[in-house]
Write a protein that holds these residues in place. Structure first.
Motif, PDB file in Angstrom:
ATOM      1  N   SER A  77      53.933 -27.538   5.163  1.00  0.00           N
ATOM      2  CA  SER A  77      53.265 -28.240   4.065  1.00  0.00           C
ATOM      3  C   SER A  77      51.853 -27.683   3.910  1.00  0.00           C
ATOM      4  CB  SER A  77      53.190 -29.746   4.349  1.00  0.00           C
ATOM      5  OG  SER A  77      52.241 -29.991   5.384  1.00  0.00           O
ATOM      6  N   GLY A  78      51.119 -28.187   2.915  1.00  0.00           N
ATOM      7  CA  GLY A  78      49.764 -27.723   2.644  1.00  0.00           C
ATOM      8  C   GLY A  78      48.730 -28.216   3.645  1.00  0.00           C
ATOM      9  N   VAL A  79      49.131 -29.134   4.544  1.00  0.00           N
ATOM     10  CA  VAL A  79      48.186 -29.644   5.547  1.00  0.00           C
ATOM     11  C   VAL A  79      48.620 -29.289   6.971  1.00  0.00           C
ATOM     12  CG1 VAL A  79      47.299 -31.511   4.117  1.00  0.00           C
ATOM     13  CG2 VAL A  79      49.327 -31.904   5.536  1.00  0.00           C
ATOM     14  N   ALA A  80      49.700 -28.546   7.108  1.00  0.00           N
ATOM     15  CA  ALA A  80      50.192 -28.126   8.432  1.00  0.00           C
ATOM     16  C   ALA A  80      49.783 -26.673   8.689  1.00  0.00           C
ATOM     17  CB  ALA A  80      51.704 -28.274   8.494  1.00  0.00           C
ATOM     18  N   PRO A  81      49.705 -26.258   9.966  1.00  0.00           N
ATOM     19  CA  PRO A  81      49.266 -24.889  10.269  1.00  0.00           C
ATOM     20  C   PRO A  81      50.181 -23.814   9.687  1.00  0.00           C
ATOM     21  CG  PRO A  81      49.302 -26.251  12.254  1.00  0.00           C
ATOM     22  CD  PRO A  81      49.978 -27.037  11.187  1.00  0.00           C
ATOM     23  N   CYS A  82      49.567 -22.659   9.420  1.00  0.00           N
ATOM     24  CA  CYS A  82      50.314 -21.468   9.015  1.00  0.00           C
ATOM     25  C   CYS A  82      50.575 -20.651  10.277  1.00  0.00           C
ATOM     26  CB  CYS A  82      49.492 -20.654   8.012  1.00  0.00           C
ATOM     27  SG  CYS A  82      50.099 -18.970   7.769  1.00  0.00           S
ATOM     28  N   VAL A  83      51.831 -20.300  10.515  1.00  0.00           N
ATOM     29  CA  VAL A  83      52.204 -19.502  11.690  1.00  0.00           C
ATOM     30  C   VAL A  83      52.494 -18.080  11.218  1.00  0.00           C
ATOM     31  CG1 VAL A  83      53.822 -19.253  13.613  1.00  0.00           C
ATOM     32  CG2 VAL A  83      53.137 -21.534  12.848  1.00  0.00           C
ATOM     33  N   ILE A  84      51.863 -17.104  11.875  1.00  0.00           N
ATOM     34  CA  ILE A  84      51.989 -15.694  11.480  1.00  0.00           C
ATOM     35  C   ILE A  84      52.668 -14.921  12.605  1.00  0.00           C
ATOM     36  CG2 ILE A  84      50.705 -13.609  10.811  1.00  0.00           C
ATOM     37  CD1 ILE A  84      48.470 -15.542   9.814  1.00  0.00           C
ATOM     38  N   LEU A  85      53.760 -14.246  12.267  1.00  0.00           N
ATOM     39  CA  LEU A  85      54.585 -13.537  13.249  1.00  0.00           C
ATOM     40  C   LEU A  85      54.943 -12.157  12.734  1.00  0.00           C
ATOM     41  CD1 LEU A  85      56.954 -16.556  13.264  1.00  0.00           C
ATOM     42  CD2 LEU A  85      55.832 -15.911  15.364  1.00  0.00           C
ATOM     43  N   PRO A  86      55.424 -11.257  13.620  1.00  0.00           N
ATOM     44  CA  PRO A  86      55.923  -9.974  13.100  1.00  0.00           C
ATOM     45  C   PRO A  86      57.196 -10.210  12.293  1.00  0.00           C
ATOM     46  CG  PRO A  86      56.345 -10.164  15.465  1.00  0.00           C
ATOM     47  CD  PRO A  86      55.511 -11.339  15.085  1.00  0.00           C
ATOM     48  N   ALA A  87      57.330  -9.521  11.163  1.00  0.00           N
ATOM     49  CA  ALA A  87      58.523  -9.689  10.319  1.00  0.00           C
ATOM     50  C   ALA A  87      59.734  -9.026  10.959  1.00  0.00           C
ATOM     51  CB  ALA A  87      58.269  -9.107   8.930  1.00  0.00           C
ATOM     52  N   GLU A  88      59.482  -7.996  11.760  1.00  0.00           N
ATOM     53  CA  GLU A  88      60.576  -7.250  12.390  1.00  0.00           C
ATOM     54  C   GLU A  88      60.303  -7.094  13.888  1.00  0.00           C
ATOM     55  OE1 GLU A  88      60.014  -3.740  10.190  1.00  0.00           O
ATOM     56  OE2 GLU A  88      60.858  -4.527   8.340  1.00  0.00           O
ATOM     57  N   GLY A  89      61.369  -6.906  14.654  1.00  0.00           N
ATOM     58  CA  GLY A  89      61.220  -6.664  16.093  1.00  0.00           C
ATOM     59  C   GLY A  89      60.950  -7.938  16.869  1.00  0.00           C
ATOM     60  N   GLU A  90      60.651  -7.766  18.168  1.00  0.00           N
ATOM     61  CA  GLU A  90      60.447  -8.929  19.023  1.00  0.00           C
ATOM     62  C   GLU A  90      59.084  -9.574  18.778  1.00  0.00           C
ATOM     63  OE1 GLU A  90      60.154  -7.882  23.260  1.00  0.00           O
ATOM     64  OE2 GLU A  90      60.252  -5.778  22.648  1.00  0.00           O
ATOM     65  N   GLU A  91      58.983 -10.833  19.144  1.00  0.00           N
ATOM     66  CA  GLU A  91      57.754 -11.600  18.909  1.00  0.00           C
ATOM     67  C   GLU A  91      56.709 -11.312  19.985  1.00  0.00           C
ATOM     68  OE1 GLU A  91      58.300 -15.762  18.318  1.00  0.00           O
ATOM     69  OE2 GLU A  91      59.637 -15.491  16.617  1.00  0.00           O
ATOM     70  N   LYS A  92      56.036 -10.169  19.851  1.00  0.00           N
ATOM     71  CA  LYS A  92      55.005  -9.822  20.834  1.00  0.00           C
ATOM     72  C   LYS A  92      53.686 -10.515  20.511  1.00  0.00           C
ATOM     73  CE  LYS A  92      56.581  -5.563  22.914  1.00  0.00           C
ATOM     74  NZ  LYS A  92      56.198  -4.231  23.357  1.00  0.00           N
ATOM     75  N   PHE A  93      53.568 -11.070  19.318  1.00  0.00           N
ATOM     76  CA  PHE A  93      52.360 -11.826  18.971  1.00  0.00           C
ATOM     77  C   PHE A  93      52.712 -13.012  18.074  1.00  0.00           C
ATOM     78  CE2 PHE A  93      52.677  -8.940  15.378  1.00  0.00           C
ATOM     79  CZ  PHE A  93      52.309  -9.713  14.294  1.00  0.00           C
ATOM     80  N   VAL A  94      51.916 -14.065  18.195  1.00  0.00           N
ATOM     81  CA  VAL A  94      52.003 -15.228  17.308  1.00  0.00           C
ATOM     82  C   VAL A  94      50.571 -15.643  17.003  1.00  0.00           C
ATOM     83  CG1 VAL A  94      52.818 -17.591  16.993  1.00  0.00           C
ATOM     84  CG2 VAL A  94      54.133 -16.029  18.444  1.00  0.00           C
ATOM     85  N   TYR A  95      50.236 -15.752  15.716  1.00  0.00           N
ATOM     86  CA  TYR A  95      48.926 -16.263  15.318  1.00  0.00           C
ATOM     87  C   TYR A  95      49.145 -17.562  14.544  1.00  0.00           C
ATOM     88  CZ  TYR A  95      46.920 -11.642  16.401  1.00  0.00           C
ATOM     89  OH  TYR A  95      46.517 -10.494  17.035  1.00  0.00           O
ATOM     90  N   MET A  96      48.205 -18.462  14.694  1.00  0.00           N
ATOM     91  CA  MET A  96      48.290 -19.729  13.950  1.00  0.00           C
ATOM     92  C   MET A  96      46.919 -20.022  13.346  1.00  0.00           C
ATOM     93  SD  MET A  96      49.581 -23.439  15.359  1.00  0.00           S
ATOM     94  CE  MET A  96      48.089 -23.883  16.243  1.00  0.00           C
TER      95      MET A  96
END
Length: 368
Positions: free
Chosen positions: A340-359
């Motif tokens: 929603s517009g008041v919940a965090p945005c989670v940013i991940l790699p679109a491809e491959g394994e999840e070596k990083f997660v930003y919020m």
């Protein structure tokens, strides 16, 4: 004390140890570098929080130790010709010769220099320098500078099995990086928090391709690579339980080109400044995100293609926080997740394994 060594090696050791020297201190010795010639030549800088020690290949003819001003000694060595440096002392008076250059300067009593803490190994891990350097640089930006929660002024090193997770959080955003460790000793799982100021120095030390060993002690952490050792205090306290803080069942998911979205944000941010602050208003539609902002000097708008349908979600962001996440994300294509517009945005790699997660937490928007 008397020794000789190559100018380039001595200059590099002085430069690296100087970074841990106190800029100003009531104890004059702490503004200097401790030079010890006992079996091997060791240089130490220590500001009571972070200590850096470097060993220099040298020929020692007389053993001894003293402290020299880091600033003056560094300038002298750096500006000397590329030749062998011959260093000798008589009491606290030091003679430094290199080629046709010669200096006589006064040192201070090594007894006044605080002792570098010893780190009794509890747990340790080893990984390549480039890997640790990238993990630090891609999470350090999210370390808090708010001293009211000291534990968040550092990054959490969380080791489980053969995986190291580094997490930084400042109350507005979270940055997480995950990599395999080359070698581990000690408990199956352990964690500790390293001050951000020390990690900035570790990042600079990780300039080569060799491995670096991270040792967890009872109260201190040691980073060791080649001839360089960095010791810093551990930060105590309850770190944010990051696994529970990142929402993962997000209903809206879109993909974007990292550089294209960063360029759009960069353009719209031109009318935002320290004096003229304003959030970015982002509307995620079907195949397109519209970004607008308005300040006292005018307004700006830009659009960026995306893959997927954002279902018309309208959400506000601090431009710097969103820009930092895109700048440090180690992937060309990203997946952005929302609920929603008041919940965090989670940013991940679109491809491959999840070596990083930003919020990134959103900013409340005023009605248009």
């Amino acid at each position: 004390m008397k020794f000789s060594c190559e100018k380039a090696l001595l200059s590099a050791a002085v430069a690296v140890t100087s970074r841990a020297v106190a800029a100003k201190s009531s104890i004059p010795a702490m503004e200097g570098i401790l030079i010890e010639a006992r079996g091997q030549l060791r240089l130490t800088g220590y500001n009571l929080e972070t200590g850096i020690q470097a060993t220099v290949p040298s020929e020692i003819t007389e053993q001894g130790s003293l402290v020299l001003s880091a600033r003056l000694f560094g300038e002298i060595v750096r500006k000397m010709p590329d030749d062998m440096v011959v260093f000798s002392s008589n009491g606290y008076m030091v003679n430094i010769k290199c080629g046709l250059s010669e200096f006589n300067i006064l040192g201070t009593d090594p007894e006044e220099f605080p002792e570098l803490p010893t780190v009794d190994q509890v747990n340790s891990l080893t990984l390549p320098q480039p890997v640790l350097r990238s993990m630090i640089s891609q999470t350090l930006f999210a370390v808090s500078d708010n001293e009211s929660r000291p534990v968040h002024t550092g990054s959490l090193f969380d080791v489980a099995g053969d995986t190291l997770t580094v997490v930084s959080v400042d109350g507005y955003r979270l940055a997480l990086r995950r990599e395999q460790v080359a070698e581990k000793k000690g408990a199956e799982a352990f964690s500790f928090v390293v001050p951000g100021s020390a990690l900035g120095e570790v990042e600079k030390i990780c300039a080569g391709e060799d491995d670096i060993t991270v040792t967890q002690g009872a109260r201190h952490i040691m980073f060791q690579t080649g001839e360089i050792i960095l010791v810093c205090r551990r930060l105590e306290g309850e770190f944010l339980p990051y696994q529970n803080a990142i929402p993962r069942n997000n209903s809206i998911k879109v993909e974007c080109d990292t550089r294209a979205l960063a360029a759009s944000i960069d353009r719209v941010s031109l009318i935002i400044s320290e004096k003229l602050k304003s959030p970015l208003r982002c509307v995620f539609g079907d195949g397109l995100v519209s970004i607008t902002t308005k300040t006292a000097i005018g307004d700006a708008a830009d659009q960026c293609p995306i893959r997927g349908d954002g279902q018309g979600l309208e959400i506000g962001f601090n431009n710097k926080y969103l820009m930092d996440a895109l700048k440090y994300a180690p992937a060309d294509k990203l997946r952005l997740e929302f609920t929603s517009g008041v919940a965090p945005c989670v940013i991940l790699p679109a491809e491959g394994e999840e070596k990083f997660v930003y919020m990134v937490l959103p900013v409340r928007l005023k009605a248009n």
